[in-house]
Design a protein around this motif. Structure first.
Motif, PDB file in Angstrom:
ATOM      1  N   THR A  42       0.835  -1.204   0.000  1.00  0.00           N
ATOM      2  CA  THR A  42       0.000   0.000   0.000  1.00  0.00           C
ATOM      3  C   THR A  42       0.873   1.258   0.000  1.00  0.00           C
ATOM      4  O   THR A  42       0.563   2.235  -0.692  1.00  0.00           O
ATOM      5  CB  THR A  42      -0.926  -0.011   1.225  1.00  0.00           C
ATOM      6  OG1 THR A  42      -1.673  -1.237   1.241  1.00  0.00           O
ATOM      7  CG2 THR A  42      -1.877   1.165   1.200  1.00  0.00           C
ATOM      8  N   TYR A  43       1.959   1.226   0.740  1.00  0.00           N
ATOM      9  CA  TYR A  43       2.870   2.369   0.779  1.00  0.00           C
ATOM     10  C   TYR A  43       3.448   2.637  -0.611  1.00  0.00           C
ATOM     11  O   TYR A  43       3.486   3.786  -1.085  1.00  0.00           O
ATOM     12  CB  TYR A  43       3.983   2.099   1.787  1.00  0.00           C
ATOM     13  CG  TYR A  43       4.924   3.266   2.012  1.00  0.00           C
ATOM     14  CD1 TYR A  43       4.687   4.185   3.028  1.00  0.00           C
ATOM     15  CD2 TYR A  43       6.046   3.451   1.197  1.00  0.00           C
ATOM     16  CE1 TYR A  43       5.544   5.256   3.231  1.00  0.00           C
ATOM     17  CE2 TYR A  43       6.898   4.512   1.386  1.00  0.00           C
ATOM     18  CZ  TYR A  43       6.651   5.414   2.402  1.00  0.00           C
ATOM     19  OH  TYR A  43       7.497   6.483   2.592  1.00  0.00           O
ATOM     20  N   ALA A  64      -8.205   2.581   0.546  1.00  0.00           N
ATOM     21  CA  ALA A  64      -6.813   2.351   0.950  1.00  0.00           C
ATOM     22  C   ALA A  64      -6.814   1.994   2.421  1.00  0.00           C
ATOM     23  O   ALA A  64      -7.299   2.760   3.254  1.00  0.00           O
ATOM     24  CB  ALA A  64      -5.952   3.575   0.677  1.00  0.00           C
ATOM     25  N   GLU A  65      -6.281   0.813   2.730  1.00  0.00           N
ATOM     26  CA  GLU A  65      -6.233   0.336   4.112  1.00  0.00           C
ATOM     27  C   GLU A  65      -4.858   0.651   4.686  1.00  0.00           C
ATOM     28  O   GLU A  65      -3.875   0.007   4.347  1.00  0.00           O
ATOM     29  CB  GLU A  65      -6.515  -1.179   4.157  1.00  0.00           C
ATOM     30  CG  GLU A  65      -7.832  -1.603   3.542  1.00  0.00           C
ATOM     31  CD  GLU A  65      -9.027  -1.108   4.327  1.00  0.00           C
ATOM     32  OE1 GLU A  65      -8.838  -0.615   5.471  1.00  0.00           O
ATOM     33  OE2 GLU A  65     -10.161  -1.211   3.818  1.00  0.00           O
ATOM     34  N   THR A  66      -4.802   1.675   5.549  1.00  0.00           N
ATOM     35  CA  THR A  66      -3.518   2.061   6.144  1.00  0.00           C
ATOM     36  C   THR A  66      -3.209   1.286   7.409  1.00  0.00           C
ATOM     37  O   THR A  66      -2.057   1.267   7.854  1.00  0.00           O
ATOM     38  CB  THR A  66      -3.522   3.563   6.463  1.00  0.00           C
ATOM     39  OG1 THR A  66      -4.564   3.840   7.428  1.00  0.00           O
ATOM     40  CG2 THR A  66      -3.797   4.378   5.193  1.00  0.00           C
ATOM     41  N   ARG A  69      -1.026   2.942  10.181  1.00  0.00           N
ATOM     42  CA  ARG A  69       0.389   3.254  10.019  1.00  0.00           C
ATOM     43  C   ARG A  69       0.529   4.715   9.601  1.00  0.00           C
ATOM     44  O   ARG A  69       0.010   5.137   8.560  1.00  0.00           O
ATOM     45  CB  ARG A  69       1.018   2.334   8.981  1.00  0.00           C
ATOM     46  CG  ARG A  69       0.903   0.856   9.344  1.00  0.00           C
ATOM     47  CD  ARG A  69       1.161  -0.034   8.161  1.00  0.00           C
ATOM     48  NE  ARG A  69       0.814  -1.433   8.450  1.00  0.00           N
ATOM     49  CZ  ARG A  69       0.565  -2.348   7.531  1.00  0.00           C
ATOM     50  NH1 ARG A  69       0.620  -2.022   6.250  1.00  0.00           N
ATOM     51  NH2 ARG A  69       0.265  -3.581   7.882  1.00  0.00           N
ATOM     52  N   THR A  72       2.076   5.585   6.158  1.00  0.00           N
ATOM     53  CA  THR A  72       1.167   5.284   5.042  1.00  0.00           C
ATOM     54  C   THR A  72       0.023   6.288   4.991  1.00  0.00           C
ATOM     55  O   THR A  72      -0.382   6.746   3.916  1.00  0.00           O
ATOM     56  CB  THR A  72       0.609   3.862   5.183  1.00  0.00           C
ATOM     57  OG1 THR A  72       1.700   2.932   5.311  1.00  0.00           O
ATOM     58  CG2 THR A  72      -0.220   3.480   3.974  1.00  0.00           C
ATOM     59  N   GLN A  73      -0.508   6.641   6.176  1.00  0.00           N
ATOM     60  CA  GLN A  73      -1.597   7.620   6.243  1.00  0.00           C
ATOM     61  C   GLN A  73      -1.155   8.965   5.687  1.00  0.00           C
ATOM     62  O   GLN A  73      -1.940   9.679   5.032  1.00  0.00           O
ATOM     63  CB  GLN A  73      -2.048   7.768   7.702  1.00  0.00           C
ATOM     64  CG  GLN A  73      -3.251   8.684   7.894  1.00  0.00           C
ATOM     65  CD  GLN A  73      -4.535   8.077   7.351  1.00  0.00           C
ATOM     66  OE1 GLN A  73      -4.736   6.878   7.444  1.00  0.00           O
ATOM     67  NE2 GLN A  73      -5.377   8.914   6.770  1.00  0.00           N
ATOM     68  N   LEU A  76      -1.725   9.797   1.969  1.00  0.00           N
ATOM     69  CA  LEU A  76      -3.074  10.093   1.473  1.00  0.00           C
ATOM     70  C   LEU A  76      -3.325  11.596   1.380  1.00  0.00           C
ATOM     71  O   LEU A  76      -4.305  12.010   0.740  1.00  0.00           O
ATOM     72  CB  LEU A  76      -4.130   9.459   2.389  1.00  0.00           C
ATOM     73  CG  LEU A  76      -4.266   7.931   2.316  1.00  0.00           C
ATOM     74  CD1 LEU A  76      -5.209   7.437   3.393  1.00  0.00           C
ATOM     75  CD2 LEU A  76      -4.772   7.517   0.946  1.00  0.00           C
ATOM     76  N   ASP A 113      -7.350  -0.846  -2.833  1.00  0.00           N
ATOM     77  CA  ASP A 113      -6.461  -1.679  -2.031  1.00  0.00           C
ATOM     78  C   ASP A 113      -7.093  -3.040  -1.764  1.00  0.00           C
ATOM     79  O   ASP A 113      -8.305  -3.218  -1.840  1.00  0.00           O
ATOM     80  CB  ASP A 113      -6.175  -0.963  -0.701  1.00  0.00           C
ATOM     81  CG  ASP A 113      -4.855  -1.404  -0.079  1.00  0.00           C
ATOM     82  OD1 ASP A 113      -4.167  -2.238  -0.693  1.00  0.00           O
ATOM     83  OD2 ASP A 113      -4.522  -0.910   1.013  1.00  0.00           O
TER      84      ASP A 113
END
Length: 899
Positions: A42-43, A64-66, A69, A72-73, A76, A113
């Motif tokens: 995802t990152y 998007a499933e963070t 984290r 990663t957030q 967005l 995601d």
């Protein structure tokens, strides 16, 4: 000409171009593939999305499933994010990807995601990858993430390696159809460190994960799977590029082996050597058998050898391919380049010295022409020399027929030569002796042609060359002429024989194709499963000259013989076990297979898209010999067509059931609607009247109290009639209705119903007309009275203020009872429909009246008493409806008593 063939071979593959065209019309899918959770898929996707947005791409985050984290957030920020769809699942609110919002927004690129995610039950698609496919179809590019354990083909492998069951899977074709696959990879040690640092899960969850799934052994195995699958995807993509650009391979990016299966007994050794080499190189491999086009029917020994070698290759993990061709080496090399083969494995040809002088062996020819593909030649030093395939020698009768035909044809040619010499002055008649050779080839075969060539040689010398009538040649040119004529005759005979064989094979193939076409057309006209099974059984028996049987799965389970020809009395335990194996494993079992080979039948599954629907058993006429290649191909085609026909028949049956269920659902809805209205209306009236009497009581005038009590009585009667109708309909449909068979006085029944109607329908006029000579009928007086009352009720509802007219008379041997109203009438198209359940054609007070059960109940009761009822409209003066009942009059005995 050769150049044209080469250009034709190098043209782009049409299938590859069509696939490319189809992909260009859709959106492009990019998959970020990882070995395990936490590697940074995802990152990496969000980081690339930020870069794409900076380049001016219209990027939207669908989901998007963070997982909390922070790094990663942070990615967005600045990206447009679609709001998620909220849904209730087992008492709690969850958020799902909103595909409708994505379709309405329709960005250039959307991020979705966790491709393997299972959607909530109320979603349009059960899986998120199906949402992705719908978005791709409308031209939206998609980036998504996927872990390798979620691939459908690897789920069982991952379960065995890690001990963790994989419940969410994605079909492999999704990854194969992706435009790009980006591998996100880190070492197992680095991933374990991320777990310890709390960058993947919370500390407690991370501790349990490192003890179960996230172990160095599991992570290493998953990493290897991810690397291999990515390499395979790139290799497939490269092959597509080769075919689209008409570029001949091979490109040695990944090893692919081709094992050439021959017609000799050493083919199995070649297959095993190829399997060992493929395992050592960790490469995919294909087993190829090239059938020489136009050759004579192969012997049982050759068919058995090829069949065993190919089945062995399939068991060892190879793909199986068959292709026809005159140039065996050229066809094998063309196939190799088309499939991007990097190495070819074949056995050493043991051709005889004389054959080597005439032509190169297959091994030598491939070695000479293979300039860009490695060739492995398998040699077995301790194996016995390969025995030459024995030619099929003619029988004694065929020998005498061939010799006699050759002799007669040569004799006739001699006579023709004498005639030509006398009338035309022909000097050298040797040319005409080609005629008996060609005729014998066409009619009697190769052996007769050779005999004719030899006899022509001596006949030409004996009858036409000087000195005549002696087997002596005086001039060298005459000898040369005879030798050339003999050679030409032999060559001509061989070519003609080859063409004859080729024509026979083509005729057989044409007959097989025609037979398949006729069978397919016959199946298209058959609807019932039994007819399909019998037609298929007969066709398979005819094509293979073998007993055939088809076994279906009955509703109670197990297997049952549904069709067999010749008829099969019973199946023993071994045959049933082989049939069950073919059903459960979807692979052949029985005769000449690896499963229960001693069984007399070979059972093959009839597989469709929904699975194996039946099993077909074949008992060969000669169990010692395998089926020929042509017979095998024909039977396989027949079995496939039978499976499709059975599947189609099952779909038709299911569609009929679905239609019936849909109709029942409609009837249930109508019934519930009618119940809710016809129960609520009288209950409301009764409740209102009772409430008024209870609250006001003596305050109400006497007349008002009487009216309320009368209303209660009428509505209660109406409710009672409604419930009675429902019970009667239930009795009629269940077959529980058993009317009595007594003598019924129709006039008395009509008069009693009239009295009841006057009390029930106050203010409504009902008149009767009864013929004086009306005989009795056999039936049930109570049911007849109920029918008459329902018809009078129906006439009052739809007949307007004029009321109903009841008339009874005798017509021949029948008693006819009619109930007529003067209402607007019924349309001609609805005269039969008004007797259907829940059908209501008229309107009362601006709404449809009743439940539509009255006339349906009347027809059921009348039929139960042996009578008929029909409707007629208009009845009189172009208005009204007349319902006509007709009952057989009771017979009278000689003493005047009705019988």
């Amino acid at each position: 000409m050769a150049r044209d063939d080469e250009d034709f071979e190098r043209r782009p593959d049409p299938d590859a171009l069509l696939a490319l065209s189809d992909k260009e019309s859709k959106g492009k899918l990019c998959v970020f593939l990882g070995a395990a959770p936490g590697v940074g898929k995802t990152y990496a996707m969000l980081a690339r999305a930020q870069a794409a947005k900076a380049e001016g791409v219209d990027v939207v985050v669908g989901v998007a499933e963070t997982h909390g984290r922070a790094e990663t957030q942070a990615l967005l920020n600045g990206l447009e994010t679609l709001p998620r769809r909220k849904c209730d699942y087992r008492g709690r609110i969850i958020e799902e990807f909103d595909i409708d919002a994505a379709l309405a927004r329709k960005p250039q690129l959307i991020l979705v995601d966790e491709l393997a995610h299972t959607n909530a039950p109320d979603s349009r698609h059960p899986k998120r990858w199906q949402d992705v496919e719908e978005l791709l179809d409308v031209g939206i590019d998609i980036w998504t993430t996927l872990n390798v354990q979620h691939l459908e083909s690897l789920a069982d492998v991952v379960s065995r390696v890690t001990g963790v069951a994989v419940r969410e899977t994605v079909p492999d074709r999704v990854l194969q159809n992706a435009a790009d696959v980006i591998l996100v990879d880190i070492t197992p040690e680095e991933l374990l460190q991320r777990l310890k640092d709390g960058k993947v899960y919370v500390p407690e969850t991370a501790r349990r994960a490192t003890q179960n799934f996230f172990t160095p052994r599991n992570l290493t195995a998953l990493r290897e799977l991810a690397l291999r699958r990515t390499a395979d995807r790139v290799d497939d993509q490269m092959v597509d590029f080769l075919r689209q650009g008409a570029i001949e391979g091979p490109w040695a990016t990944a090893e692919r082996l081709l094992v050439c299966v021959g017609r000799d007994a050493n083919s199995e050794a070649v297959v095993r050597a190829g399997a060992r080499l493929a395992t050592a190189l960790n490469a995919t491999w294909i087993a190829l058998y090239v059938e020489r086009a136009g050759q004579e029917e192969e012997s049982a020994e050759v068919v058995r050898s090829v069949d065993q070698a190919l089945r062995l290759a399939e068991r060892l993990g190879a793909e199986i391919a068959r292709t026809p061709g005159d140039d065996l080496a050229g066809e094998a090399l063309r196939f190799a380049r088309r499939e991007n083969i990097t190495q070819i494995v074949l056995g050493r040809s043991r051709a005889r010295p004389f054959s080597r002088l005439l032509r190169r062996s297959l091994t030598d020819e491939i070695l000479r022409r293979s300039t860009d593909i490695a060739v492995h030649v398998v040699v077995q030093e301790d194996s016995p020399p390969q025995s030459r395939q024995a030619r099929k020698l003619p029988t004694l009768s065929q020998t005498w027929l061939g010799f006699g035909g050759a002799a007669v044809s040569v004799l006739m040619t001699v006579l023709v030569g004498y005639g030509l010499e006398r009338w035309l002055g022909l000097v050298n008649p040797s040319v005409i002796f080609l005629l008996p050779v060609v005729l014998c080839t066409v009619w009697l075969g190769m052996w007769s042609a050779i005999i004719a060539a030899v006899l022509s040689f001596f006949a030409c010398d004996f009858f036409f060359f000087s000195p005549r009538y002696e087997l002596t040649i005086s001039q060298p040119q005459e000898f040369l002429t005879l030798v050339v004529a003999l050679v030409v005759a032999v060559i001509t005979g061989m070519l003609a024989s080859k063409m004859r064989t080729y024509a026979q094979n083509m005729r057989q193939r044409s007959q097989a194709v025609q037979s398949l076409f006729e069978f397919s057309r016959k199946l298209s006209t058959i609807a019932t499963p039994d007819d399909i099974l019998w037609a298929s059984t007969l066709q398979i028996q005819k094509a293979g000259e073998a007993s055939s049987v088809i076994m279906l799965i009955p509703e109670e389970g197990g297997l049952k013989v549904s069709a067999a020809w010749p008829p099969v009395d019973r199946m023993d335990a071994g045959e049933l076990a082989a049939a069950r194996w073919a059903l459960e494993k979807a692979e052949p079992a029985g005769w000449r297979t690896d499963t229960l080979p001693n069984v007399r039948f070979q059972f093959r599954p009839l597989a469709t898209a929904r699975g194996v629907v039946a099993v077909c058993g074949i008992e060969p006429k000669t169990p010692e010999e395998p089926l020929s290649a042509a017979t095998e191909s024909t039977i396989s085609s027949l079995i496939e067509q039978t499976a499709i026909a059975i599947d189609r028949s099952m779909l038709v049956g299911e569609s009929v059931k679905a239609a019936a269920l849909e109709e029942n659902e409609k009837l249930r809805t109508i019934l519930l609607s009618a119940l809710s209205h016809d129960l609520r209306t009288p209950l409301t009236s009764i409740t209102g009247a009772v409430t008024s009497l209870r609250e006001l009581g003596e305050k109400l005038p006497l007349e008002d109290r009487k009216d309320l009590l009368l209303s209660i009585e009428e509505e209660a009667g109406r409710l009672s009639r409604f419930i009675a109708n429902m019970l009667d309909m239930s009795r009629i449909e269940s077959g529980a209705l058993a009317p009595r068979s007594d003598l019924v006085d129709v006039a008395e029944v009509i008069r009693s119903v009239l009295e009841r109607a006057k009390r029930t329908f106050s203010g409504k006029d009902t008149s009767i007309s009864i013929a004086p000579d009306l005989p009795p009928i056999r039936g049930d007086a109570n049911l007849l009275g109920q029918v008459l009352f329902n018809l009078i009720d129906n006439a009052h509802k739809y007949g307007g203020p004029a009321g109903a007219i009841v008339h009874a008379r005798r017509e021949g041997g029948d008693v006819v009872i009619t109930v007529t109203d003067e209402g607007p009438g019924v349309k001609a198209a609805d005269l039969e429909r008004i007797f259907e359940k829940f059908y209501r054609s008229g309107r009362v007070d601006g709404r449809k009246a009743g439940t539509g059960l009255g006339l349906s109940i009347c027809r059921g009761l009348v039929s139960a008493m042996g009578g008929t009822i029909v409707a007629q409209s208009p009845a009189a003066r172009r208005r009204g409806t007349r319902l006509i009942m007709r009952f057989p009059a009771a017979r009278e005995s000689k003493r005047g008593v009705a019988a």
